[in-house]
Design a protein around this motif. Structure first.
Motif, PDB file in Angstrom:
ATOM      1  N   THR A  87      33.864  71.270 -60.903  1.00 18.83           N
ATOM      2  CA  THR A  87      33.695  71.954 -59.611  1.00 18.83           C
ATOM      3  C   THR A  87      33.992  70.979 -58.480  1.00 18.83           C
ATOM      4  N   ARG A  88      34.511  71.527 -57.408  1.00 22.34           N
ATOM      5  CA  ARG A  88      34.767  70.686 -56.238  1.00 22.34           C
ATOM      6  C   ARG A  88      33.642  70.812 -55.215  1.00 22.34           C
ATOM      7  N   ARG A  89      32.698  71.698 -55.484  1.00 24.99           N
ATOM      8  CA  ARG A  89      31.573  71.873 -54.564  1.00 24.99           C
ATOM      9  C   ARG A  89      30.626  70.692 -54.663  1.00 24.99           C
ATOM     10  N   GLN A  90      30.008  70.400 -53.523  1.00 21.32           N
ATOM     11  CA  GLN A  90      29.015  69.334 -53.522  1.00 21.32           C
ATOM     12  C   GLN A  90      27.801  69.786 -54.321  1.00 21.32           C
ATOM     13  N   THR A  91      27.279  68.887 -55.139  1.00 21.49           N
ATOM     14  CA  THR A  91      26.039  69.148 -55.854  1.00 21.49           C
ATOM     15  C   THR A  91      25.031  68.083 -55.449  1.00 21.49           C
ATOM     16  N   PHE A  92      23.760  68.431 -55.595  1.00 18.55           N
ATOM     17  CA  PHE A  92      22.691  67.543 -55.171  1.00 18.55           C
ATOM     18  C   PHE A  92      21.616  67.518 -56.246  1.00 18.55           C
ATOM     19  N   VAL A  93      20.958  66.380 -56.357  1.00 19.70           N
ATOM     20  CA  VAL A  93      19.887  66.222 -57.332  1.00 19.70           C
ATOM     21  C   VAL A  93      18.685  65.584 -56.628  1.00 19.70           C
ATOM     22  N   ALA A  94      17.496  66.051 -56.997  1.00 19.97           N
ATOM     23  CA  ALA A  94      16.259  65.524 -56.421  1.00 19.97           C
ATOM     24  C   ALA A  94      15.788  64.315 -57.217  1.00 19.97           C
ATOM     25  N   GLU A  95      15.140  63.384 -56.530  1.00 17.92           N
ATOM     26  CA  GLU A  95      14.493  62.247 -57.185  1.00 17.92           C
ATOM     27  C   GLU A  95      13.352  62.803 -58.036  1.00 17.92           C
ATOM     28  N   LYS A  96      13.350  62.493 -59.300  1.00 13.69           N
ATOM     29  CA  LYS A  96      12.343  63.041 -60.209  1.00 13.69           C
ATOM     30  C   LYS A  96      11.194  62.067 -60.471  1.00 13.69           C
ATOM     31  N   ASP A  97      11.407  60.810 -60.206  1.00 12.53           N
ATOM     32  CA  ASP A  97      10.381  59.780 -60.402  1.00 12.53           C
ATOM     33  C   ASP A  97       9.510  59.751 -59.143  1.00 12.53           C
ATOM     34  N   PHE A  98       8.268  60.212 -59.256  1.00 13.09           N
ATOM     35  CA  PHE A  98       7.409  60.292 -58.077  1.00 13.09           C
ATOM     36  C   PHE A  98       7.043  58.916 -57.518  1.00 13.09           C
ATOM     37  N   PHE A  99       7.076  57.875 -58.329  1.00 14.96           N
ATOM     38  CA  PHE A  99       6.845  56.535 -57.791  1.00 14.96           C
ATOM     39  C   PHE A  99       8.008  56.142 -56.876  1.00 14.96           C
ATOM     40  N   GLN A 100       9.217  56.466 -57.286  1.00 15.97           N
ATOM     41  CA  GLN A 100      10.379  56.189 -56.441  1.00 15.97           C
ATOM     42  C   GLN A 100      10.358  57.091 -55.221  1.00 15.97           C
ATOM     43  N   PHE A 101       9.985  58.351 -55.411  1.00 13.82           N
ATOM     44  CA  PHE A 101       9.835  59.291 -54.295  1.00 13.82           C
ATOM     45  C   PHE A 101       8.871  58.708 -53.272  1.00 13.82           C
ATOM     46  N   PHE A 102       7.703  58.265 -53.745  1.00 12.99           N
ATOM     47  CA  PHE A 102       6.683  57.680 -52.884  1.00 12.99           C
ATOM     48  C   PHE A 102       7.262  56.500 -52.100  1.00 12.99           C
ATOM     49  N   THR A 103       7.945  55.632 -52.815  1.00 17.93           N
ATOM     50  CA  THR A 103       8.535  54.460 -52.168  1.00 17.93           C
ATOM     51  C   THR A 103       9.530  54.879 -51.097  1.00 17.93           C
ATOM     52  N   ASN A 104      10.435  55.769 -51.426  1.00 18.65           N
ATOM     53  CA  ASN A 104      11.471  56.186 -50.470  1.00 18.65           C
ATOM     54  C   ASN A 104      10.893  56.954 -49.290  1.00 18.65           C
ATOM     55  N   PHE A 105      10.013  57.884 -49.558  1.00 19.81           N
ATOM     56  CA  PHE A 105       9.509  58.800 -48.537  1.00 19.81           C
ATOM     57  C   PHE A 105       8.517  58.118 -47.600  1.00 19.81           C
ATOM     58  N   PHE A 106       7.468  57.544 -48.166  1.00 20.32           N
ATOM     59  CA  PHE A 106       6.400  57.023 -47.325  1.00 20.32           C
ATOM     60  C   PHE A 106       6.765  55.729 -46.616  1.00 20.32           C
ATOM     61  N   THR A 107       7.533  54.863 -47.259  1.00 22.04           N
ATOM     62  CA  THR A 107       7.866  53.608 -46.590  1.00 22.04           C
ATOM     63  C   THR A 107       8.668  53.866 -45.320  1.00 22.04           C
ATOM     64  N   LYS A 108       9.567  54.842 -45.350  1.00 26.49           N
ATOM     65  CA  LYS A 108      10.322  55.169 -44.133  1.00 26.49           C
ATOM     66  C   LYS A 108       9.384  55.649 -43.027  1.00 26.49           C
TER      67      LYS A 108
END
Length: 185
Positions: A87-108
């Motif tokens: 497919t040429r359409r853009q696809t997106f995936v969510a971060e599934k590791d909540f520790f990484q989510f926590f790091t990315n989301f809250f630190t910002k």
């Protein structure tokens, strides 16, 4: 008979996912991300990857809303653009590791809080410094300016601590103090 069990199982799975999606959306809303973006992240959490059209179909949102939500989630680095073969359409995936989510989301968020408030404190203290240099300043106003200066100076350790907390999370040092329990299936 198997069809009835399958239907009941499908409903139970869908309901279980809906509970988690709603919880994620509510939590993200508490931290300043729109509930619709939280629903989007929660929905994506249970998918391998999704196109904007698939998101729109699943959530019933407009394509511009989807695009805005995805962009916001990408800003927090909790959704990434991916490539799906065929497919040429853009696809997106969510971060599934909540520790990484926590790091990315809250630190910002925490770095933004610290920077915003430290910038305001520095501007305020500069104003107060100029005021306190005046020879003819009313003594009551001088005392109030000094008290204000000291009060805002007293908040600086919190923001510096918050910056150190973020650095310890980003470096992984925090996990030496609070080890991860690996109870994953």
């Amino acid at each position: 008979m198997a069809d009835k069990h399958d239907e009941r199982a499908r409903n139970a799975i869908d309901e279980a996912q809906a509970f988690v999606i709603d919880s994620i959306a509510e939590t993200m809303d508490l931290y300043g991300v729109t509930r619709s973006a939280g629903n989007l992240y929660g929905t994506m959490y249970f998918e391998d990857d999704m196109t904007l059209d698939e998101m729109r179909e699943k959530l019933g949102m407009s394509k511009p809303s989807m695009s805005t939500g995805v962009k916001k989630l990408q800003d927090y680095n909790i959704v990434k653009q991916t490539f799906r073969k065929g497919t040429r359409r853009q696809t997106f995936v969510a971060e599934k590791d909540f520790f990484q989510f926590f790091t990315n989301f809250f630190t910002k968020k925490w770095l933004r809080e610290a920077k915003t408030n430290l910038d305001a404190i520095n501007k305020a203290q500069h104003e107060l410094d100029e005021l306190l240099e005046l020879d003819d300043l009313d003594e009551n106003l001088r005392e109030e300016a000094i008290l204000t200066y000291r009060q805002i100076e007293g908040s600086k350790p919190y923001y510096h601590w918050l910056q150190k907390l973020v650095a310890s999370i980003e470096s992984g040092e925090i996990f030496d103090l609070l080890p991860l329990e690996d109870d994953r299936l």
